[in-house]
Design a protein around this motif. Sequence first.
Motif, PDB file in Angstrom:
ATOM      1  N   VAL A 196      -1.637  10.631 -11.825  1.00  0.00           N
ATOM      2  CA  VAL A 196      -0.735  10.750 -10.601  1.00  0.00           C
ATOM      3  C   VAL A 196       0.170  10.354 -10.565  1.00  0.00           C
ATOM      4  CG1 VAL A 196      -2.719   8.830  -9.618  1.00  0.00           C
ATOM      5  CG2 VAL A 196      -0.809   7.517 -11.328  1.00  0.00           C
ATOM      6  N   ARG A 197       0.931  10.036 -11.158  1.00  0.00           N
ATOM      7  CA  ARG A 197       2.699  10.980 -12.170  1.00  0.00           C
ATOM      8  C   ARG A 197       2.709  12.225 -10.777  1.00  0.00           C
ATOM      9  NH1 ARG A 197       3.960   9.412 -17.808  1.00  0.00           N
ATOM     10  NH2 ARG A 197       4.252   6.592 -17.703  1.00  0.00           N
ATOM     11  N   TYR A 198       1.686  12.880 -11.139  1.00  0.00           N
ATOM     12  CA  TYR A 198       2.527  14.183 -10.474  1.00  0.00           C
ATOM     13  C   TYR A 198       1.814  14.220  -9.100  1.00  0.00           C
ATOM     14  CZ  TYR A 198       1.458  18.690  -8.550  1.00  0.00           C
ATOM     15  OH  TYR A 198       0.902  20.632  -7.852  1.00  0.00           O
ATOM     16  N   HIS A 199       0.911  13.875  -8.850  1.00  0.00           N
ATOM     17  CA  HIS A 199       0.335  13.016  -7.393  1.00  0.00           C
ATOM     18  C   HIS A 199       1.915  12.797  -6.803  1.00  0.00           C
ATOM     19  CE1 HIS A 199      -4.206  12.593  -8.029  1.00  0.00           C
ATOM     20  NE2 HIS A 199      -3.486  13.255  -8.578  1.00  0.00           N
ATOM     21  N   ARG A 200       2.813  11.522  -7.096  1.00  0.00           N
ATOM     22  CA  ARG A 200       3.490  11.118  -6.676  1.00  0.00           C
ATOM     23  C   ARG A 200       4.755  12.130  -6.664  1.00  0.00           C
ATOM     24  NH1 ARG A 200       8.209  10.726  -9.557  1.00  0.00           N
ATOM     25  NH2 ARG A 200       7.464   9.586 -11.502  1.00  0.00           N
ATOM     26  N   GLN A 201       5.389  12.758  -7.400  1.00  0.00           N
ATOM     27  CA  GLN A 201       6.170  13.622  -7.348  1.00  0.00           C
ATOM     28  C   GLN A 201       5.673  15.044  -6.134  1.00  0.00           C
ATOM     29  OE1 GLN A 201       6.694  15.929 -11.285  1.00  0.00           O
ATOM     30  NE2 GLN A 201       8.854  17.127 -10.304  1.00  0.00           N
ATOM     31  N   HIS A 202       4.778  14.969  -5.986  1.00  0.00           N
ATOM     32  CA  HIS A 202       4.099  16.600  -5.380  1.00  0.00           C
ATOM     33  C   HIS A 202       4.580  16.123  -3.809  1.00  0.00           C
ATOM     34  CE1 HIS A 202       2.620  20.095  -4.127  1.00  0.00           C
ATOM     35  NE2 HIS A 202       1.897  19.156  -2.500  1.00  0.00           N
ATOM     36  N   SER A 246       5.785  12.899  -2.998  1.00  0.00           N
ATOM     37  CA  SER A 246       7.325  12.711  -2.367  1.00  0.00           C
ATOM     38  C   SER A 246       8.465  13.498  -1.565  1.00  0.00           C
ATOM     39  CB  SER A 246       7.946  11.732  -3.027  1.00  0.00           C
ATOM     40  OG  SER A 246       7.385  10.972  -3.821  1.00  0.00           O
ATOM     41  N   ASP A 247       8.414  14.782  -2.508  1.00  0.00           N
ATOM     42  CA  ASP A 247       8.805  16.202  -2.047  1.00  0.00           C
ATOM     43  C   ASP A 247       8.254  16.679  -0.924  1.00  0.00           C
ATOM     44  OD1 ASP A 247      10.046  16.105  -5.065  1.00  0.00           O
ATOM     45  OD2 ASP A 247       8.851  17.636  -5.955  1.00  0.00           O
ATOM     46  N   TRP A 248       7.690  16.711  -0.478  1.00  0.00           N
ATOM     47  CA  TRP A 248       7.048  17.273   1.338  1.00  0.00           C
ATOM     48  C   TRP A 248       7.288  15.583   1.578  1.00  0.00           C
ATOM     49  CZ3 TRP A 248       5.534  21.140   3.266  1.00  0.00           C
ATOM     50  CH2 TRP A 248       5.169  22.131   2.973  1.00  0.00           C
ATOM     51  N   VAL A 249       7.588  14.633   1.943  1.00  0.00           N
ATOM     52  CA  VAL A 249       7.779  13.431   2.356  1.00  0.00           C
ATOM     53  C   VAL A 249       9.448  13.869   2.751  1.00  0.00           C
ATOM     54  CG1 VAL A 249       8.840  11.259   2.604  1.00  0.00           C
ATOM     55  CG2 VAL A 249       6.594  11.757   1.839  1.00  0.00           C
ATOM     56  N   GLY A 292      13.800  17.428   7.540  1.00  0.00           N
ATOM     57  CA  GLY A 292      13.571  19.083   7.920  1.00  0.00           C
ATOM     58  C   GLY A 292      14.257  19.086   9.139  1.00  0.00           C
ATOM     59  N   THR A 293      13.156  20.002  10.148  1.00  0.00           N
ATOM     60  CA  THR A 293      13.612  19.895  11.700  1.00  0.00           C
ATOM     61  C   THR A 293      13.534  18.929  12.258  1.00  0.00           C
ATOM     62  OG1 THR A 293      11.686  20.434  11.871  1.00  0.00           O
ATOM     63  CG2 THR A 293      13.245  22.276  10.919  1.00  0.00           C
ATOM     64  N   ASP A 294      14.085  18.983  13.557  1.00  0.00           N
ATOM     65  CA  ASP A 294      13.854  17.645  14.084  1.00  0.00           C
ATOM     66  C   ASP A 294      11.977  17.245  14.724  1.00  0.00           C
ATOM     67  OD1 ASP A 294      16.812  17.125  14.907  1.00  0.00           O
ATOM     68  OD2 ASP A 294      16.471  18.379  16.449  1.00  0.00           O
ATOM     69  N   ASP A 295      11.840  18.469  15.200  1.00  0.00           N
ATOM     70  CA  ASP A 295      10.394  18.398  15.169  1.00  0.00           C
ATOM     71  C   ASP A 295       9.558  18.129  13.819  1.00  0.00           C
ATOM     72  OD1 ASP A 295       7.939  19.075  16.691  1.00  0.00           O
ATOM     73  OD2 ASP A 295       7.325  20.167  15.318  1.00  0.00           O
ATOM     74  N   SER A 296       9.557  17.914  12.685  1.00  0.00           N
ATOM     75  CA  SER A 296       8.938  17.534  11.564  1.00  0.00           C
ATOM     76  C   SER A 296       9.621  16.104  11.032  1.00  0.00           C
ATOM     77  CB  SER A 296       9.539  18.768  10.132  1.00  0.00           C
ATOM     78  OG  SER A 296      10.647  18.071   9.854  1.00  0.00           O
ATOM     79  N   ARG A 297      10.828  15.426  11.547  1.00  0.00           N
ATOM     80  CA  ARG A 297      11.150  14.287  11.113  1.00  0.00           C
ATOM     81  C   ARG A 297      10.426  13.573  12.470  1.00  0.00           C
ATOM     82  NH1 ARG A 297      14.611  10.511  12.727  1.00  0.00           N
ATOM     83  NH2 ARG A 297      15.157   9.143  11.411  1.00  0.00           N
ATOM     84  N   LEU A 316      12.858   6.110  -0.992  1.00  0.00           N
ATOM     85  CA  LEU A 316      11.857   7.849  -0.711  1.00  0.00           C
ATOM     86  C   LEU A 316      12.348   7.956   0.877  1.00  0.00           C
ATOM     87  CD1 LEU A 316      10.189   9.930  -1.522  1.00  0.00           C
ATOM     88  CD2 LEU A 316       8.146   8.462  -0.748  1.00  0.00           C
ATOM     89  N   MET A 317      12.522   6.572   1.839  1.00  0.00           N
ATOM     90  CA  MET A 317      12.578   6.968   3.423  1.00  0.00           C
ATOM     91  C   MET A 317      14.187   7.543   3.394  1.00  0.00           C
ATOM     92  SD  MET A 317       9.696   6.269   4.398  1.00  0.00           S
ATOM     93  CE  MET A 317       9.011   7.311   3.132  1.00  0.00           C
ATOM     94  N   GLN A 318      15.080   6.312   2.595  1.00  0.00           N
ATOM     95  CA  GLN A 318      16.125   6.904   2.825  1.00  0.00           C
ATOM     96  C   GLN A 318      16.177   8.365   2.547  1.00  0.00           C
ATOM     97  OE1 GLN A 318      19.145   4.980  -0.235  1.00  0.00           O
ATOM     98  NE2 GLN A 318      20.801   4.944   1.117  1.00  0.00           N
ATOM     99  N   GLU A 319      15.666   8.829   1.292  1.00  0.00           N
ATOM    100  CA  GLU A 319      16.499  10.638   1.251  1.00  0.00           C
ATOM    101  C   GLU A 319      15.312  10.735   2.132  1.00  0.00           C
ATOM    102  OE1 GLU A 319      14.355  10.894  -3.014  1.00  0.00           O
ATOM    103  OE2 GLU A 319      15.920   9.693  -3.818  1.00  0.00           O
ATOM    104  N   ALA A 320      14.105  10.783   2.713  1.00  0.00           N
ATOM    105  CA  ALA A 320      13.854  11.585   4.127  1.00  0.00           C
ATOM    106  C   ALA A 320      14.791  10.949   5.143  1.00  0.00           C
ATOM    107  CB  ALA A 320      12.507  11.354   3.822  1.00  0.00           C
ATOM    108  N   THR A 321      15.418  10.105   5.261  1.00  0.00           N
ATOM    109  CA  THR A 321      16.030  10.141   6.598  1.00  0.00           C
ATOM    110  C   THR A 321      14.996   9.341   7.764  1.00  0.00           C
ATOM    111  OG1 THR A 321      16.051  12.029   7.540  1.00  0.00           O
ATOM    112  CG2 THR A 321      17.981  11.982   5.657  1.00  0.00           C
TER     113      THR A 321
END
Length: 254
Positions: free
Chosen positions: A142-148, A150-153, A159-164, A208-213
């Motif tokens: 699950v440490r890998y699951h979290r990292q993977h 979170s990177d996508w989040v 990312g783009t206006d649409d993805s956000r 995480l939410m802060q990093e993802a804006t």
Amino acid sequence: MDATTTYVLRLADTCLIHSQRLSEWCGHAPVLEEDLALSNIALDLLGQARALLTHAGRLEGAGRDEDRLAFLREERDYRNVVLAELPNAVASPSDGSGGRDFALTTLRNAALAIWLELLYDRLQASADAELAAIAAKSLKEVRYHRQHSSDWVVRLGDGTDDSRARMQAALAVLWPYFGELFAAEGVDGVGPAWRELEPEWRARWATLMQEATLALPQDSAMQPRGIDGVHSEHMGHLLATMQYLQRAYPGGVW
């Protein structure tokens, strides 16, 4: 069913149902690499569910193995959080998405991975030696699951206006269900009350939410109770698919 068996089943069923939902992405992810990643995460969770269900069956002492617990219970006998059973979509399948929304899946993966990492970390100290061993092995996964996830989040949220916009919409759908991750009571010597995970989970999620804006929605008064067997309208459809083969051919073997 005693408190210890119920405690183990809540974790086992959450992993099982989360795995089932993730498996629906096989062949449908937006890129090949992610198709493989989601399938592998689903398999990791299925492996955790198998170990936990086998242990729950031994604790119960009623002769039910992992297969009987996975496939031959009624809906109200499952103890997973409702978050795990929600469909992989924000919008209707008629919108051309095929009933799958990568934003929702990514956010749910991150939320549950952070939660599982915190819980498994604590369960390593369980007086139940089998549960402690399962937790120690599962923690690495699950440490890998979290990292993977979170990177996508972060990639999609920032990312783009649409993805956000898609991520923000998915977060609004999922947010009311997060509270159930902290609703189960603990069992002395076995595992902590889930509410003990809440402060650290919320701190990690806020970062995480802060990093993802992404903006956190307002807290909801909704109180899902899947851990008590009260599920959403989606659970029955999921079980109809998951249980079909075993119920159509009881005791069937390859």
